[in-house]
Write a protein that holds these residues in place. Structure first.
Motif, PDB file in Angstrom:
ATOM      1  N   ALA A 113       2.115   0.255  14.997  1.00 18.07           N
ATOM      2  CA  ALA A 113       2.980   1.779  14.307  1.00 18.07           C
ATOM      3  C   ALA A 113       3.002   1.226  12.915  1.00 18.07           C
ATOM      4  O   ALA A 113       3.291   2.378  12.297  1.00 18.07           O
ATOM      5  CB  ALA A 113       3.277   2.308  15.471  1.00 18.07           C
ATOM      6  N   ILE A 114       3.663   0.252  12.654  1.00 17.08           N
ATOM      7  CA  ILE A 114       4.493  -0.141  11.291  1.00 17.08           C
ATOM      8  C   ILE A 114       2.811   0.095  10.131  1.00 17.08           C
ATOM      9  O   ILE A 114       3.006   0.595   9.451  1.00 17.08           O
ATOM     10  CB  ILE A 114       4.960  -1.265  11.447  1.00 17.08           C
ATOM     11  N   PHE A 115       2.238  -0.422  10.779  1.00 14.93           N
ATOM     12  CA  PHE A 115       0.920  -0.786   9.313  1.00 14.93           C
ATOM     13  C   PHE A 115      -0.245   0.116  10.276  1.00 14.93           C
ATOM     14  O   PHE A 115      -0.866   0.004   9.060  1.00 14.93           O
ATOM     15  CB  PHE A 115       0.474  -1.989   9.702  1.00 14.93           C
TER      16      PHE A 115
ATOM     17  N   ALA B 207       7.193   6.313   8.575  1.00 19.84           N
ATOM     18  CA  ALA B 207       8.266   7.287   7.632  1.00 19.84           C
ATOM     19  C   ALA B 207       9.180   6.072   7.795  1.00 19.84           C
ATOM     20  O   ALA B 207      10.271   6.475   6.633  1.00 19.84           O
ATOM     21  CB  ALA B 207       7.855   8.469   7.901  1.00 19.84           C
ATOM     22  N   TYR B 208      10.171   5.825   8.876  1.00 24.33           N
ATOM     23  CA  TYR B 208      11.099   5.622   9.150  1.00 24.33           C
ATOM     24  C   TYR B 208      11.164   3.897   8.637  1.00 24.33           C
ATOM     25  O   TYR B 208      11.809   3.507   7.628  1.00 24.33           O
ATOM     26  CB  TYR B 208      11.141   5.079  10.244  1.00 24.33           C
ATOM     27  N   VAL B 209       9.958   3.216   8.598  1.00 21.94           N
ATOM     28  CA  VAL B 209       9.980   1.721   8.579  1.00 21.94           C
ATOM     29  C   VAL B 209       9.659   2.084   6.237  1.00 21.94           C
ATOM     30  O   VAL B 209      10.801   0.954   5.617  1.00 21.94           O
ATOM     31  CB  VAL B 209       9.150   0.921   8.778  1.00 21.94           C
TER      32      VAL B 209
ATOM     33  N   ARG C 101      12.056  10.167   5.619  1.00 24.89           N
ATOM     34  CA  ARG C 101      11.464  10.716   7.944  1.00 24.89           C
ATOM     35  C   ARG C 101      10.041  11.474   7.644  1.00 24.89           C
ATOM     36  O   ARG C 101      10.836  12.405   6.816  1.00 24.89           O
ATOM     37  CB  ARG C 101      12.614  10.521   8.643  1.00 24.89           C
ATOM     38  N   THR C 102      10.001  11.598   8.397  1.00 26.30           N
ATOM     39  CA  THR C 102       8.676  12.074   8.826  1.00 26.30           C
ATOM     40  C   THR C 102       9.787  13.668   9.251  1.00 26.30           C
ATOM     41  O   THR C 102      10.621  13.981   9.916  1.00 26.30           O
ATOM     42  CB  THR C 102       8.107  12.481  10.116  1.00 26.30           C
ATOM     43  N   SER C 103       8.639  14.629   8.646  1.00 18.89           N
ATOM     44  CA  SER C 103      10.077  15.993   8.958  1.00 18.89           C
ATOM     45  C   SER C 103       9.481  16.426  10.088  1.00 18.89           C
ATOM     46  O   SER C 103       9.132  16.511  11.068  1.00 18.89           O
ATOM     47  CB  SER C 103       9.100  17.396   8.931  1.00 18.89           C
TER      48      SER C 103
END
Length: 167
Positions: free
Chosen positions: A104-106, A132-134, A147-149
């Motif tokens: 999920a991160i990459f 987006a968080y990372v 972060r994502t809207s």
């Protein structure tokens, strides 16, 4: 352990934490009653797994975040637990494996090895949120700035624990 009874589950916990006293064991029994069954496992597997996971992984993470936050400030500290269930893993009787968030991160197509296929299907919507968080944390030392809207605000440790309160 693939515990079939409360006695087996508690024996496993006691074997890993031999200095637990009777009142602590009683507290564990209250906190971790028989949980729902897990595919391909005995009746008290989920109970033993939850108690062990919390005591061995979650609580030390909270303790570490609490300690670090004393130096950088609770309002500048965050803690996370990635718990996105992959349907194939759940069907096999597994929970969320360690480092499952790497895909999920990459991005699910950017990791070596076999990542969870659900990150490209049923769980695809979580990928841009986690990214987006990372990315926001790396860029701004705050997971919320970028972060994502529409995604939830990630509460800092001060909000989670309370003002000056330790775990």
């Amino acid at each position: 352990p693939n515990a079939s009874s409360e006695v087996e589950a508690l024996s496993f916990i006691k074997a890993n934490y031999p200095k637990l006293d009777r009142s602590q064991i009683d507290s564990i029994k209250k906190l971790y009653p028989r949980l729902s069954t897990t595919p391909k496992h005995a009746d008290f597997f989920a109970t033993a797994a939850a108690a062990y996971g919390d005591s061995t992984l979650v609580c030390p993470g909270h303790t570490m975040t609490d300690a670090v936050s004393k130096y950088v400030g609770r309002n500048k500290s965050w803690n996370y637990r990635y718990n996105v269930k992959d349907p194939a893993q759940i069907a096999l009787g597994y929970g969320v494996p360690h480092v499952a968030e790497i895909g999920a991160i990459f991005g699910p197509n950017n990791i070596q090895g076999q990542g969870p296929k659900s990150l490209s299907t049923t769980n695809a919507a979580i990928v841009p949120v986690v990214m987006a968080y990372v990315t926001s944390f790396v860029r701004f030392l705050d997971p919320n700035v970028g972060r994502t809207s529409g995604s939830p605000v990630w509460n800092n440790w001060k909000s989670v624990v309370g003002r000056g309160q330790s775990l």
